[in-house]
Scaffold this active site. Structure first.
Site, PDB file in Angstrom:
ATOM      1  N   SER A  79       0.933  -1.262   0.049  1.00 50.63           N
ATOM      2  CA  SER A  79       0.061  -0.018  -0.085  1.00 50.63           C
ATOM      3  C   SER A  79       1.125   1.234  -0.038  1.00 50.63           C
ATOM      4  O   SER A  79       2.063   1.114   0.560  1.00 50.63           O
ATOM      5  CB  SER A  79      -0.766  -0.020   1.390  1.00 50.63           C
ATOM      6  OG  SER A  79      -1.464   1.031   1.472  1.00 50.63           O
ATOM      7  N   TYR A  83      -1.172  -0.625  10.349  1.00 49.98           N
ATOM      8  CA  TYR A  83      -1.406  -1.101   8.945  1.00 49.98           C
ATOM      9  C   TYR A  83      -0.344  -0.645   8.132  1.00 49.98           C
ATOM     10  O   TYR A  83       0.361  -1.119   7.347  1.00 49.98           O
ATOM     11  CB  TYR A  83      -2.779  -0.466   8.515  1.00 49.98           C
ATOM     12  CG  TYR A  83      -2.997  -0.804   6.999  1.00 49.98           C
ATOM     13  CD1 TYR A  83      -3.316  -2.054   6.476  1.00 49.98           C
ATOM     14  CD2 TYR A  83      -2.721   0.120   5.988  1.00 49.98           C
ATOM     15  CE1 TYR A  83      -3.618  -2.500   5.344  1.00 49.98           C
ATOM     16  CE2 TYR A  83      -3.016  -0.088   4.497  1.00 49.98           C
ATOM     17  CZ  TYR A  83      -3.379  -1.226   4.491  1.00 49.98           C
ATOM     18  OH  TYR A  83      -3.761  -1.718   3.105  1.00 49.98           O
TER      19      TYR A  83
HETATM   20  N1  LIG Z   1      -8.627  -1.401  -0.878  1.00 46.26           N
HETATM   21  C1  LIG Z   1      -7.897  -0.531  -0.955  1.00 46.26           C
HETATM   22  O1  LIG Z   1      -8.043   0.589  -1.018  1.00 46.26           O
HETATM   23  C2  LIG Z   1      -6.139  -1.037  -0.818  1.00 46.26           C
HETATM   24  C3  LIG Z   1      -5.515  -0.288  -0.944  1.00 46.26           C
HETATM   25  C4  LIG Z   1      -4.237  -0.578  -0.667  1.00 46.26           C
HETATM   26  C5  LIG Z   1      -3.894  -1.766  -0.488  1.00 46.26           C
HETATM   27  N2  LIG Z   1      -4.892  -2.730  -0.170  1.00 46.26           N
HETATM   28  C6  LIG Z   1      -4.254  -4.122   0.036  1.00 46.26           C
HETATM   29  O2  LIG Z   1      -5.087  -4.831  -1.055  1.00 46.26           O
HETATM   30  C7  LIG Z   1      -5.232  -6.211  -0.574  1.00 46.26           C
HETATM   31  C8  LIG Z   1      -6.729  -6.591  -0.616  1.00 46.26           C
HETATM   32  O3  LIG Z   1      -7.534  -5.924   0.028  1.00 46.26           O
HETATM   33  P1  LIG Z   1      -9.130  -5.725  -0.263  1.00 46.26           P
HETATM   34  O4  LIG Z   1      -9.143  -4.291  -0.279  1.00 46.26           O
HETATM   35  O5  LIG Z   1      -9.440  -6.408  -1.375  1.00 46.26           O
HETATM   36  O6  LIG Z   1      -9.540  -5.824   1.006  1.00 46.26           O
HETATM   37  P2  LIG Z   1     -10.787  -6.981   1.561  1.00 46.26           P
HETATM   38  O7  LIG Z   1     -12.266  -6.737   0.331  1.00 46.26           O
HETATM   39  O8  LIG Z   1     -11.127  -6.879   2.896  1.00 46.26           O
HETATM   40  O9  LIG Z   1     -10.399  -8.603   1.158  1.00 46.26           O
HETATM   41  C9  LIG Z   1      -9.307  -8.975   2.179  1.00 46.26           C
HETATM   42  C10 LIG Z   1      -9.208 -10.367   1.925  1.00 46.26           C
HETATM   43  O10 LIG Z   1      -7.906 -10.830   2.858  1.00 46.26           O
HETATM   44  C11 LIG Z   1      -8.578 -12.081   3.256  1.00 46.26           C
HETATM   45  N3  LIG Z   1      -7.596 -12.146   4.555  1.00 46.26           N
HETATM   46  C12 LIG Z   1      -7.571 -11.524   5.691  1.00 46.26           C
HETATM   47  N4  LIG Z   1      -6.750 -11.973   6.607  1.00 46.26           N
HETATM   48  C13 LIG Z   1      -6.686 -13.391   6.342  1.00 46.26           C
HETATM   49  C14 LIG Z   1      -5.936 -14.488   6.822  1.00 46.26           C
HETATM   50  N5  LIG Z   1      -5.341 -14.297   7.798  1.00 46.26           N
HETATM   51  N6  LIG Z   1      -5.803 -15.344   5.909  1.00 46.26           N
HETATM   52  C15 LIG Z   1      -6.213 -15.514   4.524  1.00 46.26           C
HETATM   53  N7  LIG Z   1      -7.116 -14.500   4.194  1.00 46.26           N
HETATM   54  C16 LIG Z   1      -7.256 -13.489   4.915  1.00 46.26           C
HETATM   55  C17 LIG Z   1     -10.038 -11.585   3.671  1.00 46.26           C
HETATM   56  O11 LIG Z   1     -10.697 -12.730   4.103  1.00 46.26           O
HETATM   57  P3  LIG Z   1     -11.990 -12.894   4.900  1.00 46.26           P
HETATM   58  O12 LIG Z   1     -12.794 -12.587   3.743  1.00 46.26           O
HETATM   59  O13 LIG Z   1     -12.187 -14.226   5.280  1.00 46.26           O
HETATM   60  O14 LIG Z   1     -11.949 -11.574   5.516  1.00 46.26           O
HETATM   61  C18 LIG Z   1     -10.213 -11.271   2.223  1.00 46.26           C
HETATM   62  O15 LIG Z   1     -10.318 -12.338   1.376  1.00 46.26           O
HETATM   63  C19 LIG Z   1      -4.884  -6.143   1.166  1.00 46.26           C
HETATM   64  O16 LIG Z   1      -3.426  -6.562   1.247  1.00 46.26           O
HETATM   65  C20 LIG Z   1      -4.859  -4.618   1.293  1.00 46.26           C
HETATM   66  O17 LIG Z   1      -3.993  -4.175   2.388  1.00 46.26           O
HETATM   67  C21 LIG Z   1      -6.075  -2.271  -0.520  1.00 46.26           C
END
Ligand SMILES: NC(=O)c1ccc[n+]([C@@H]2O[C@H](COP(=O)([O-])OP(=O)(O)OC[C@H]3O[C@@H](n4cnc5c(N)ncnc54)[C@H](OP(=O)(O)O)[C@@H]3O)[C@@H](O)[C@H]2O)c1
Length: 226
Positions: free
Chosen positions: A135, A151
């Site tokens: 991120s 985070y």
């Molecule tokens: N969205 C943004 O704006 C943004 C910006 C910068 C970076 N990111 C990064 O992008 C990545 C994906 O984020 P997203 O926005 O798609 O978030 P999201 O919709 O909240 O999805 C997160 C995913 O990670 C899984 N997860 C969390 N803890 C886990 C664990 N211990 N073992 C296995 N799976 C686990 C969740 O599973 P559950 O459904 O079981 O909870 C879900 O499938 C993350 O690394 C996040 O930090 C996102």
């Protein structure tokens, strides 16, 4: 293999890679959600197999690795996408040790332990690739603004994991990606990017980028400062 692929950015990356002809392993800690996502991707886009994996749990990762190797003899691409955000506007001095440890366990140690476990299968690929979903919040170059410190620190440390892995694994391409601010459960509905836009650089690194792009931090297919 994509961790946290039952929803959000991970799900979209899995969908796009299946459509490109990859046999995609949909990693998820929740079996019901993972099966559903894999079935849906399999029906619409190509070959998808659910793989139960909790990246915060060594035993779960080891079991996932065994299950994977019963099905495929090598792994071409590992996308360490699973991540959590536990803190919000908590000031750095207000974060508990517990919250900090929990965040690092998933966001920083998680990608390292999954890469370690899957390295033997990755080594059997002709062009192994590891993509760590980081991120811009982890960037040190612009200074922090105080938002979600645990985070952000976990992503700064994840970027450290990326450069160390890239140095240790010269045959591999290992990179960090910032997907931008994306409309997912984590990013919220006001985020500026769709999941398709958020997935773009990850999918590009997985499938098209030159193998000598390694040890970098990228957004929109371009290098950005650490
Ligand atoms: N969205 C943004 O704006 C943004 C910006 C910068 C970076 N990111 C990064 O992008 C990545 C994906 O984020 P997203 O926005 O798609 O978030 P999201 O919709 O909240 O999805 C997160 C995913 O990670 C899984 N997860 C969390 N803890 C886990 C664990 N211990 N073992 C296995 N799976 C686990 C969740 O599973 P559950 O459904 O079981 O909870 C879900 O499938 C993350 O690394 C996040 O930090 C996102």
């Amino acid at each position: 293999m994509i961790t946290g692929a039952n929803k959000g950015i991970g799900h979209e990356v899995a969908r796009q890679l299946a459509a490109k002809g990859f046999h995609v392993f949909v990693g998820a800690r929740n079996a019901k959600a993972g099966h559903k996502a894999a079935d849906e991707i399999g029906k619409k886009c190509g070959k998808a197999t659910f793989l139960e994996i909790d990246v915060a749990d060594n035993d779960s990762v080891a079991t996932a690795m065994r299950e994977f190797s019963n099905i495929e003899d090598h792994l071409d691409v590992l996308v360490n996408n699973a991540g959590i955000i536990v803190d919000g506007d908590d000031a750095i001095l207000e974060i508990s040790d517990e919250l900090f440890r929990k965040t690092l366990e998933t966001n920083t140690l998680g990608p390292l332990r999954v890469t370690r476990a899957f390295a033997p299968s990755l080594r059997k690929s002709e062009a192994p690739r590891v993509i760590n979903v980081s991120s811009g919040g982890g960037q040190l170059s612009d200074g922090a603004d105080g938002w979600a410190p645990a985070y952000c620190i976990s992503k700064t440390a994840l970027n450290g994991v990326t450069v160390q892995l890239a140095a240790a694994l010269p045959k591999f391409a290992v990179n960090s990606v910032c997907p931008g601010w994306v409309r997912t459960d984590m990013g919220g509905e006001n985020a500026s990017r769709s999941v398709e836009e958020g997935a773009d650089t990850i999918v590009w690194l997985a499938s098209e980028a030159p193998q000598d792009v390694t040890g970098k931090f990228l957004r929109d297919r371009k290098e950005i400062p650490w």
